[in-house]
Write an enzyme that holds these catalytic residues in place. Sequence first.
Site, short mmCIF file in Angstrom:
data_model
loop_
_atom_site.label_atom_id
_atom_site.label_comp_id
_atom_site.label_asym_id
_atom_site.label_seq_id
_atom_site.Cartn_x
_atom_site.Cartn_y
_atom_site.Cartn_z
N GLY A 43 0.84 -1.21 0.00
CA GLY A 43 0.00 0.00 0.00
C GLY A 43 0.86 1.25 0.00
O GLY A 43 1.87 1.30 0.68
N ASP A 93 0.79 1.84 8.47
CA ASP A 93 0.35 1.02 9.60
C ASP A 93 1.33 1.05 10.77
O ASP A 93 0.96 0.70 11.89
CB ASP A 93 0.14 -0.44 9.16
CG ASP A 93 -1.02 -0.60 8.20
OD1 ASP A 93 -1.70 0.41 7.93
OD2 ASP A 93 -1.24 -1.72 7.73
N MET A 120 -7.50 3.41 8.92
CA MET A 120 -6.78 2.20 8.46
C MET A 120 -5.80 1.67 9.49
O MET A 120 -5.47 2.36 10.46
CB MET A 120 -6.01 2.53 7.17
CG MET A 120 -6.85 2.47 5.92
SD MET A 120 -5.79 2.80 4.48
CE MET A 120 -6.86 2.28 3.15
N GLY A 121 -5.27 0.49 9.22
CA GLY A 121 -4.23 -0.05 10.09
C GLY A 121 -4.31 -1.53 10.37
O GLY A 121 -3.57 -2.02 11.23
N ARG A 122 -5.18 -2.24 9.67
CA ARG A 122 -5.27 -3.70 9.82
C ARG A 122 -5.20 -4.16 11.27
O ARG A 122 -6.02 -3.78 12.08
CB ARG A 122 -4.14 -4.35 9.02
CG ARG A 122 -4.44 -4.44 7.56
CD ARG A 122 -3.60 -5.51 6.92
NE ARG A 122 -3.64 -5.40 5.48
CZ ARG A 122 -2.58 -5.25 4.71
NH1 ARG A 122 -1.38 -5.22 5.22
NH2 ARG A 122 -2.73 -5.16 3.40
N GLN A 148 -6.14 9.05 3.89
CA GLN A 148 -5.15 9.16 4.97
C GLN A 148 -3.75 8.74 4.55
O GLN A 148 -2.79 9.01 5.24
CB GLN A 148 -5.60 8.35 6.18
CG GLN A 148 -5.73 6.86 5.94
CD GLN A 148 -6.75 6.19 6.82
OE1 GLN A 148 -6.60 6.14 8.02
NE2 GLN A 148 -7.81 5.65 6.22
N ARG A 149 -3.63 8.03 3.43
CA ARG A 149 -2.28 7.63 3.04
C ARG A 149 -1.77 8.38 1.79
O ARG A 149 -0.66 8.15 1.34
CB ARG A 149 -2.20 6.12 2.83
CG ARG A 149 -2.97 5.60 1.65
CD ARG A 149 -2.86 4.09 1.54
NE ARG A 149 -3.39 3.65 0.28
CZ ARG A 149 -3.75 2.40 0.01
NH1 ARG A 149 -3.62 1.47 0.94
NH2 ARG A 149 -4.21 2.07 -1.17
O1 F6P Z 1 -0.38 -0.92 3.41
C1 F6P Z 1 -1.19 -0.89 4.51
C2 F6P Z 1 -2.60 -0.51 4.15
O2 F6P Z 1 -2.67 0.83 3.75
C3 F6P Z 1 -3.55 -0.84 5.30
O3 F6P Z 1 -3.66 0.17 6.24
C4 F6P Z 1 -4.83 -1.16 4.58
O4 F6P Z 1 -5.62 -2.07 5.30
C5 F6P Z 1 -4.34 -1.80 3.34
O5 F6P Z 1 -3.06 -1.28 3.07
C6 F6P Z 1 -5.22 -1.58 2.13
O6 F6P Z 1 -4.63 -2.22 1.06
P1 F6P Z 1 -5.07 -2.06 -0.46
O7 F6P Z 1 -4.81 -0.65 -0.87
O8 F6P Z 1 -4.21 -3.03 -1.18
O9 F6P Z 1 -6.52 -2.39 -0.50
#
Ligand code: F6P
Length: 405
Positions: free
Chosen positions: A12, A142, A186-188, A298-299
């Site tokens: 990500g 994360d 986010m943050g799994r 957020q990213r």
């Molecule tokens: O890389 C971490 C992350 O941004 C997590 O916070 C989020 O759950 C995940 O990636 C989402 O992934 P993708 O963009 O592949 O759906």
Amino acid sequence: MKRNILVGQSGGPTAVINSSLYGVWKEGKAHPEAIGTIYGMVNGISGFLEEHILDLTALPEEQARLWRTTPAAYLGSCRYKLPENLDDAVYPLIFEKLQKYQIGYVLYIGGNDSMDTVSKLSRYGNKIGSDIRFLGVPKTIDNDLVLTDHTPGFGSAAKYVAAMVRQMVMDSEVYSTQSVTIIEIMGRAAGWLTAASVLARRFEGDNPVLIYLPETAFDIEAMLSRLQALLLVKKNIIICVSEGIHDAEGRLICEYEKEIGADVFGHKNLTGCGKVLENIIKDRLGIKVRSVELNITQRCSATMASLVDVDEADLCGQEGVRLALKGKSGLMVSMRRSSADPYTITYEGVDVNQVCNQEKLVPAAWITKEGTDLDKAFIEYVYPLIQGESMPPMREGLPVFIHRS
Ligand code: F6P
């Protein structure tokens, strides 16, 4: 003999992963005696397998410098899992291609799954006696990589979350009627980013009053009772929840209403727990409830990036090249907080095999006992990471980014 660099981005994206690309590029260019061409893999190792690469060497400095303020992944990314079995045919294939492009140094910018790729390639390289150096450069919003104080990408995302939550708190206060706003972050499996929402508070008792991390089992009934009690004394309530919250049986809250898919690493596509809670609260308490999923905003928010984070990401990239030139391999660049006051980071290499496939969670001691707030030790930890502003150049009122043509 000069050798070439191959740099890739994986997993990500973050607001600063391109700043690490800049660091790799800049440090690579600073060693013309040792390094010839700087290649970028398009879409990580999966793109490299199709020889989808770019020559970045001749990019003008003023163009490359835009990487520092450009979000997403300039080179494109992938979620690609290399086979566990090092006898698999894909490994000789990759090394054949590395040979073809006279690659001496592979720099892979990513999170724990990407470090798995670095681990496997360096182990296969050892097995066949290759002298190609494989280095990992950390990134992830994360903040869940072990053996590093924090990860590039987290500081900017934390700054964004704190700033956005503070603004939503202001917005939630405009009417005289009661309301609940749920903000999904986010943050799994790791709640670092959700925890950063605590920075939004302007005074004691301010919103967000409830913060739920995946480190603690989530109990809907307990939340409803806390909420009812809070609504007696506070008109507008903001609740921050991590996308990965789950109940005591381990069932994800976002799966209460629908099935969700998973990626090749088996990570579920976590999304929607805020909506689930919105529906439950509306149903049970009959008041105005809204849920907001910050999702990718957020990213990718370069306009709210932390300068500390941008600089550290750049320095991590540079350090990766320096370690590679020293002949190191199978390492990830790590940041060690050598002093808390003044905040000082030193850069070093750690064994990538000990980093990959691990998850660093928010320590239990930093989560207060009801599991809904953060200790001041967390605030002291995160505060330096969100400092300083980094803005992309603006043209006609909008940010200017560099993108692949
Ligand atoms: O890389 C971490 C992350 O941004 C997590 O916070 C989020 O759950 C995940 O990636 C989402 O992934 P993708 O963009 O592949 O759906």
